[in-house]
Design a protein around this motif. Structure first.
Motif, mmCIF file in Angstrom:
data_model
loop_
_atom_site.group_PDB
_atom_site.id
_atom_site.type_symbol
_atom_site.label_atom_id
_atom_site.label_comp_id
_atom_site.label_asym_id
_atom_site.label_seq_id
_atom_site.Cartn_x
_atom_site.Cartn_y
_atom_site.Cartn_z
ATOM 1 N N ASP A 113 4.231 -8.935 -8.067
ATOM 2 C CA ASP A 113 3.110 -8.113 -8.502
ATOM 3 C C ASP A 113 2.240 -8.316 -7.051
ATOM 4 O OD1 ASP A 113 4.312 -8.312 -10.869
ATOM 5 O OD2 ASP A 113 3.627 -9.907 -11.039
ATOM 6 N N CYS A 250 4.093 -6.706 -2.784
ATOM 7 C CA CYS A 250 3.429 -5.565 -4.431
ATOM 8 C C CYS A 250 3.474 -4.040 -2.756
ATOM 9 C CB CYS A 250 2.821 -5.694 -4.605
ATOM 10 S SG CYS A 250 2.358 -4.347 -5.568
ATOM 11 N N LYS A 253 6.225 -1.797 -2.574
ATOM 12 C CA LYS A 253 7.196 -1.788 -3.646
ATOM 13 C C LYS A 253 6.950 0.414 -3.954
ATOM 14 C CE LYS A 253 7.398 -3.360 -8.165
ATOM 15 N NZ LYS A 253 6.661 -4.191 -9.345
ATOM 16 N N PHE A 425 -1.524 -3.326 -4.843
ATOM 17 C CA PHE A 425 0.290 -2.179 -5.512
ATOM 18 C C PHE A 425 -0.037 -1.232 -4.707
ATOM 19 C CE2 PHE A 425 0.930 0.398 -8.569
ATOM 20 C CZ PHE A 425 2.271 -1.184 -9.643
#
Length: 441
Positions: A113, A250, A253, A425
């Motif tokens: 996350d 993250c 990602k 993120f």
């Protein structure tokens, strides 16, 4: 295959009495949307927020991002996952552009996350600060994994994917502002002019390392760990065949939003028939054991060579162990006579002095770097936090820590933070739209 995406450009989002789209404004009935989310018995608590570029809002722990879309013929937005299995890449879909549905844990985060700042200095580190975002902040009854560093986040992610389609239903019967059409002739049926151009394949290595199911990216709802490299039509990627998983530091990602809008695929489409012959996508995988990595690299090279590829672009989702797959794939392609460019981020340490990839080879002569996952980022307090900022320090987010002997805790008592880029993120955007650039000193 012919895919048509009708675009509705979102200039603003607000809550109102009903969900509809008019004159660039998306209005959402908040209660209806939350009632829909709560139909899943595993969702124990949920709330909905709207955040826009420049808002002084920090989101953490962010788990997923999805572009709201709906398919006009009633098929599931993500076939084999949110509904019945069907062929992706054909037909007509309507999309709400310049916005996304973000899924944020109300309390618990994990290794996979991340964090988003919508305003201030931190906004430059992630593409999603540029979007108008519908933020689902929720919790689940999945108590078995709440204190685990690795989480499947199954209920939260599924809630976000379904909510994205639920909201987009409001534009299903409207006329879009503009359209994108994606169509490729069969590889063996192209005209003479196109066939004379350099032929290029795009090799994607989505996250598939976890041998335990539920963490990896999904291909038509199927865990990518089960997959061998295969040839796919690029339209399938753009049209919901790929869904982001829940395992990957993250910043490295690829969210589902990224798959839906893969910039490398779109650019290759733009150049098709002009400067190159875009053959399609080889969907590869990431493995654990060395023989598995070599087997996949061999498959990729064979498919590329059989298609007649002159060149390839290879993108990996991740770093560390996946670097070995990434390097092996490029070496195999080069050995097969396919000139290859790699796109990846690096793990060069906080001082930038470490080896950038776990595995290296002299045949890697063209690598595009998207940034250093270990680079330290220090940000001031933010007036509003959605989720739970303490998750950055407490729950093992890759880039956060409870305490460091030199730097102290990631989350300080005044709400300011220090962390590695790892926790931003989807911050490195290896899939093609990195917000970073090189600077020479």
């Amino acid at each position: 295959m012919k895919l048509e995406i009708g675009n509705f450009h979102v200039k603003d989002i607000m809550f109102g009495q009903k969900t509809f789209f008019q004159n660039g404004v998306l209005t959402i009935n908040k209660q209806e949307a939350l009632d829909f989310v709560r139909e899943d018995e595993h969702i124990t608590d949920a709330d909905l927020f709207i955040v826009k570029p420049g808002d002084m809002v920090r989101l953490c722990p962010v788990k997923e991002a999805i572009e709201p879309r709906v398919k006009l013929d009633g098929r599931a937005l993500f076939p084999g996952y949110t509904g019945e299995l069907s062929q992706a890449g054909n037909g007509v879909a309507h999309a709400l552009k310049e916005c996304s549905v973000l899924v944020v844990g109300k309390h618990w985060g994990g290794f996979q996350d991340g964090l988003i700042d919508m305003g201030g200095e931190g906004a430059k580190y992630t593409y999603f600060s540029q979007l108008k975002n519908i933020v689902l902040v929720a919790d689940t009854d999945e108590d078995f994994e709440k204190r685990e560093q690795q989480k499947t986040n199954k209920a939260l992610r599924l809630a976000g994917h379904k909510l994205a389609e639920f909201i987009a239903n409001c534009v299903k019967d409207l006329e879009p502002e503009d359209k994108e059409v994606y169509e490729l002739e069969p590889v063996t049926k192209r005209n003479e002019k196109t066939n004379k151009l350099p032929s290029v394949v795009y090799v994607m290595q989505p996250q598939s390392q976890m041998e335990d199911m539920g963490y990896n990216d999904l291909v038509y709802g199927w865990d990518a760990n089960h997959m061998l490299p295969t040839f796919m039509h690029p339209n399938e990627v753009l049209d919901g065949a790929l869904v982001s998983g829940s395992f990957m530091p993250c910043s490295s990602k690829w969210s589902t939003y990224d798959f839906q809008n893969t910039p490398v695929i779109k650019r290759l489409y733009q150049e098709h028939g002009k400067t190159l012959n875009f053959l399609g996508v080889i969907m590869s995988n990431l493995n654990v054991a060395l023989d598995q990595k070599n087997r996949s690299a061999m498959y990729v090279a064979q498919i590329a060579k059989s298609l007649g590829a002159d060149g390839a672009i290879v993108s990996e989702e991740g770093y560390g162990n996946p670097d070995a797959d990434f390097v092996a794939c490029i070496v195999a392609l080069e050995d097969a006579g396919v000139k290859t460019v790699g796109i990846t981020n690096e793990c060069t340490g906080r001082d930038g002095q470490s080896q950038p990839l776990v595995s290296l080879d002299e045949k890697l002569t063209a690598i595009v770097s998207c940034g250093n996952v270990s680079e330290l980022i220090e940000l001031p307090p933010m007036p509003l936090v959605l989720g739970e900022l303490e998750a950055l320090a407490r729950d093992g987010l890759s880039g956060g820590w409870a305490n460091d002997e030199l730097l102290g805790p990631s989350v300080r008592s005044d709400g300011s933070i220090v962390m590695e880029n790892n926790a931003m993120f989807c911050g490195d955007q290896v899939i093609g739209w990195s917000t970073k650039t090189m600077k020479e000193f």
